[in-house]
Each structure stands twice: as structure tokens, then as C-alpha cells.
Design a protein around this motif. Structure first.
Motif, short mmCIF file in Angstrom:
data_model
loop_
_atom_site.label_atom_id
_atom_site.label_comp_id
_atom_site.label_asym_id
_atom_site.label_seq_id
_atom_site.Cartn_x
_atom_site.Cartn_y
_atom_site.Cartn_z
N ARG A 1 22.02 51.91 34.16
CA ARG A 1 21.98 50.66 33.40
C ARG A 1 21.20 49.63 34.20
O ARG A 1 21.37 49.53 35.42
CB ARG A 1 23.40 50.11 33.17
CG ARG A 1 24.41 51.12 32.61
CD ARG A 1 24.26 51.25 31.10
NE ARG A 1 25.32 52.09 30.56
CZ ARG A 1 25.21 53.38 30.30
NH1 ARG A 1 24.06 54.00 30.59
NH2 ARG A 1 26.20 54.08 29.78
N THR A 2 20.38 48.84 33.53
CA THR A 2 19.70 47.74 34.19
C THR A 2 20.66 46.58 34.37
O THR A 2 21.37 46.20 33.43
CB THR A 2 18.48 47.28 33.38
OG1 THR A 2 17.57 48.38 33.23
CG2 THR A 2 17.76 46.13 34.07
N LEU A 3 20.73 46.03 35.56
CA LEU A 3 21.63 44.91 35.85
C LEU A 3 21.06 43.63 35.26
O LEU A 3 20.07 43.09 35.76
CB LEU A 3 21.80 44.76 37.36
CG LEU A 3 22.59 43.52 37.83
CD1 LEU A 3 24.03 43.54 37.30
CD2 LEU A 3 22.57 43.43 39.35
N GLY A 4 21.69 43.15 34.18
CA GLY A 4 21.27 41.89 33.57
C GLY A 4 19.80 41.83 33.28
O GLY A 4 19.23 42.74 32.66
N LYS A 5 19.14 40.78 33.76
CA LYS A 5 17.71 40.60 33.56
C LYS A 5 16.91 40.92 34.81
O LYS A 5 15.75 40.53 34.94
CB LYS A 5 17.44 39.16 33.12
CG LYS A 5 18.08 38.81 31.77
CD LYS A 5 17.82 37.37 31.39
CE LYS A 5 18.47 37.04 30.03
NZ LYS A 5 18.28 35.62 29.64
N THR A 6 17.54 41.66 35.74
CA THR A 6 16.87 42.02 36.98
C THR A 6 16.16 43.37 36.85
O THR A 6 16.18 43.99 35.79
CB THR A 6 17.88 42.13 38.14
OG1 THR A 6 18.66 43.33 37.98
CG2 THR A 6 18.84 40.94 38.15
N ASP A 7 15.58 43.81 37.95
CA ASP A 7 15.00 45.15 37.99
C ASP A 7 15.89 46.11 38.78
O ASP A 7 15.46 47.20 39.17
CB ASP A 7 13.59 45.12 38.59
CG ASP A 7 13.57 44.57 40.02
OD1 ASP A 7 14.65 44.18 40.54
OD2 ASP A 7 12.49 44.54 40.63
N ILE A 8 17.15 45.71 38.99
CA ILE A 8 18.11 46.53 39.73
C ILE A 8 18.74 47.54 38.78
O ILE A 8 19.20 47.17 37.69
CB ILE A 8 19.20 45.65 40.38
CG1 ILE A 8 18.56 44.66 41.36
CG2 ILE A 8 20.25 46.51 41.07
CD1 ILE A 8 19.52 43.60 41.88
N GLU A 9 18.77 48.79 39.17
CA GLU A 9 19.36 49.85 38.35
C GLU A 9 20.73 50.24 38.89
O GLU A 9 20.86 50.55 40.08
CB GLU A 9 18.44 51.07 38.32
CG GLU A 9 17.13 50.84 37.59
CD GLU A 9 17.33 50.62 36.10
OE1 GLU A 9 17.94 51.48 35.44
OE2 GLU A 9 16.89 49.57 35.59
N LEU A 10 21.73 50.22 38.03
CA LEU A 10 23.09 50.61 38.39
C LEU A 10 23.40 51.99 37.83
O LEU A 10 23.04 52.30 36.68
CB LEU A 10 24.12 49.62 37.80
CG LEU A 10 23.91 48.12 38.05
CD1 LEU A 10 24.99 47.33 37.32
CD2 LEU A 10 23.93 47.81 39.54
N SER A 11 24.08 52.82 38.60
CA SER A 11 24.57 54.09 38.03
C SER A 11 25.67 53.75 37.04
O SER A 11 26.45 52.82 37.24
CB SER A 11 25.08 55.01 39.13
OG SER A 11 25.97 54.36 40.01
N ALA A 12 25.73 54.49 35.93
CA ALA A 12 26.72 54.20 34.89
C ALA A 12 28.14 54.32 35.42
O ALA A 12 29.03 53.57 35.01
CB ALA A 12 26.52 55.14 33.70
N VAL A 13 28.36 55.27 36.33
CA VAL A 13 29.62 55.36 37.05
C VAL A 13 29.39 54.76 38.43
O VAL A 13 28.49 55.18 39.16
CB VAL A 13 30.12 56.81 37.18
CG1 VAL A 13 31.40 56.87 38.01
CG2 VAL A 13 30.36 57.42 35.81
N ILE A 14 30.18 53.76 38.75
CA ILE A 14 30.10 53.06 40.03
C ILE A 14 31.32 53.45 40.85
O ILE A 14 32.42 53.57 40.31
CB ILE A 14 30.09 51.53 39.79
CG1 ILE A 14 28.83 51.12 39.02
CG2 ILE A 14 30.20 50.76 41.10
CD1 ILE A 14 28.85 49.68 38.53
#
Length: 319
Positions: A4-17
Motif C-alpha cells: 500500500r502507498t502511504l498517504g500521498k508519499t512515495d513510501i510503500e508499506l507491506s499490507a501486513v505490518i
């Protein structure tokens, strides 16, 4: 693993954290640093690239364990931590951030979150403008990459966003705890704010490992979870019995079913804790589970047999 993209950033989060409250040891029982370290490394090896912690988890102990465990792969992971409610004054935010940087043994924090709104737990009611000013300055300095909030209402997020860019909300959210669905999650979706759901397995209740006669060990805060109250716990057990056949049809565990249900919601990640490597691996597998629309509707209806009897208070515990 989905991302998932974090908000309006270019940081990518794994769907499971991977959540690391238990790594701090305080308010948990039978947690060992060596096992926690192996769990963090196993989570990364299994595709989990995002790790959530907080300075209040063992007064920095969780951050210290996390920093050591992931030091060799730091550029490949996203680390999210939090500043607690008692440290939201301008200078205290800076002091707390610098402590977290030292404990994590890193030069930057990917996502720095306000853990609870000012005034929580008897803390001083610092204006959100003051806190956001400090966070925005930390972002300008490159010490944090993004700002998030935790346990905020839609109204509180909106107020914070007047003074700086808010990229995420971390609320309690699971099949058995769904107050944020009313207005907060829709508001986040409309405003490109990522939801990072904590307790997506209802602190282990949705794994099915707590039977009707279960008692928690001394020091385990889950004994105070409102789902464990007799009138709610009986409904929890009934709901679990109805969820098991769905999990079995998909050849997954109850915990994986619970995580898959959470991350099936657009823009939502699930923060799942793990005490050992096997639990971390099991959690990671949920990142690739696909549920049909009919199954989602069936699971949704089962969850409501628990949640429709719980009041609107979003706090899970009676402390």
C-alpha cells in the motif's frame, strides 16, 4: 505480499505490518528478546517490510530490539514509531524523536506518529498546532519522512491536517472491533490517508487460541480487554465457531482469515504482532490471501454478531 502507498508519499508499506508492542515486554508475559529478534528477521524474510513500534513499548526496549534485528537491512524496511501523549509539547517532541533515533540506531524514521491525542492518560492538553509544528520541522530536517496519528477521531485528524500533512491513521480495527467504520475510515479514504489497523486479530482472540475457560498470565494486559468480559466473550466464541469453516475452505488459519479480511479494505494495512518466527511467517502468508465477495459478506455478518453489542467507546481495554 501486497503493498500500500502511504498517504500521498512515495513510501510503500507491506499490507501486513509487524507490530512490536510485545517486544517491549512491559504489559506482556513470557516474551524473550532472542525469540522476538528471530520473529522480526523471519517476518522480513517472508516479505513483511514494514515494522511498527513506539517509544512507550518498554520505554524504548522494543525500538532497541527492532533496531538491532533489522540493522543489516535498514534501507529495505519501513520503520514506524510513535511519540506518546505526555511528550507532545514542541521541545518534548524533538527530545522524544531523538531518543527514538538513538534506540532504533537509525538516522531517520520513516513514519513518526502521535500515539494518543493530547490529554490522554492524564497528559497535558497541548494544542495540536504546536505538536504538528514540531513534527513538520523534524520532517524538514530529514529526521522523519512522514507524519501519522494513532487513536484519533476523524475530527481530530482533520484538525491536525490544518497544520501539516498527515499520511496515516492507526486505529484499533478488526472483525470484533469496528467503531472506525462509521465515519473515520470513510474520511480517511476521501483524504488519501492510509489506515494501519492495530489489533486486527483482536489481540489474539481471532486466532481461536483462547478457549471458553482461558485465563491470562499475570501481567498480560489482555485480561482487561473488553472482549474478554463474560457477555462479550461468549459471543466471541460463537462467532469463532462460525468463522472456522470459512478458514478451512480456504486452507488458512483463523488468524490469517482475520488479517485477510482487514487488508481487503482499500488503503488498509494490518499490524500483526508475533512472539516467534513461526507466528511471523503465518502472519505474512495472510498478505496473499484472496477472499470472494460472498465470503467477505458472510464474514462481515458474523463479526457484527459481536460488535453490535459493544458501545461506541473506541478504547479496547478497561484500565
Amino acid at each position: 505480499m501486497e503493498f500500500r502507498t502511504l498517504g500521498k508519499t512515495d513510501i510503500e508499506l507491506s499490507a501486513v505490518i509487524m507490530g512490536t508492542w510485545q517486544a517491549g515486554k512491559a504489559m506482556w508475559a513470557d516474551v524473550e528478546d532472542a525469540q522476538t529478534t528471530r520473529a522480526m528477521q523471519a517476518a522480513f524474510d517472508a516479505g513483511i517490510t514494514t515494522f511498527d513500534t513506539a517509544t512507550v513499548y518498554g520505554d524504548g526496549h522494543s525500538e532497541q530490539i527492532l533496531g538491532k534485528a533489522l540493522k543489516e537491512v535498514r534501507p529495505q524496511v519501513v520503520i514506524a514509531t510513535k511519540v506518546f501523549a505526555h511528550a507532545l509539547a514542541y521541545d518534548k517532541v524533538f527530545a522524544a524523536c531523538h531518543k527514538s533515533l538513538r534506540d532504533l540506531d537509525t538516522d531517520y524514521i520513516d513514519l513518526y506518529q502521535i500515539h494518543w491525542p493530547a490529554g490522554s492518560f492524564g497528559s497535558k492538553k497541548i494544542p495540536i498546532e504546536e505538536t504538528m509544528k514540531a513534527l513538520t520541522e523534524l520532517k524538514k530536517q530529514g529526521k522523519i519522512r512522514a507524519i501519522g496519528v494513532s487513536n484519533f477521531s476523524a475530527q481530530q485528524i482533520e484538525e491536525a491536517a490544518r497544520y501539516g500533512q498527515v499520511e496515516s491513521l492507526q486505529p484499533p480495527y478488526s472483525l470484533f472491533w469496528r467503531q472506525v467504520e462509521t465515519d473515520t475510515m470513510p474520511w480517511c479514504a476521501e483524504n488519501d490517508i492510509t489506515v494501519m489497523a492495530y489489533s486486527p486479530m483482536a489481540q489474539g482472540f481471532l486466532t481461536g487460541k483462547f478457549g471458553p475457560d482461558h485465563t491470562f498470565r499475570k501481567g498480560d494486559h489482555r485480561a482487561k480487554n473488553r472482549l474478554f468480559e463474560p457477555e462479550n466473550y461468549e459471543r466471541v466464541q460463537d462467532a469463532l465457531a462460525r468463522l472456522r469453516p470459512i478458514a478451512e475452505r480456504n486452507d488458512i488459519t483463523l488468524g490469517q482469515l482475520a488479517l485477510a479480511w482487514v487488508i481487503s479494505h482499500t488503503g488498509t494495512c494490518a499490524i500483526a504482532g508475533a512472539r516467534n518466527a513461526d507466528q511471523a511467517l503465518q502472519n505474512a502468508k495472510a498478505g496473499s490471501v484472496k477472499l470472494s465477495d460472498d465470503e467477505m459478506a458472510e464474514i462481515d455478518a458474523i463479526g457484527r454478531t459481536v460488535t453490535e453489542h459493544i458501545d461506541d467507546n473506541p478504547v479496547q481495554w478497561k484500565w
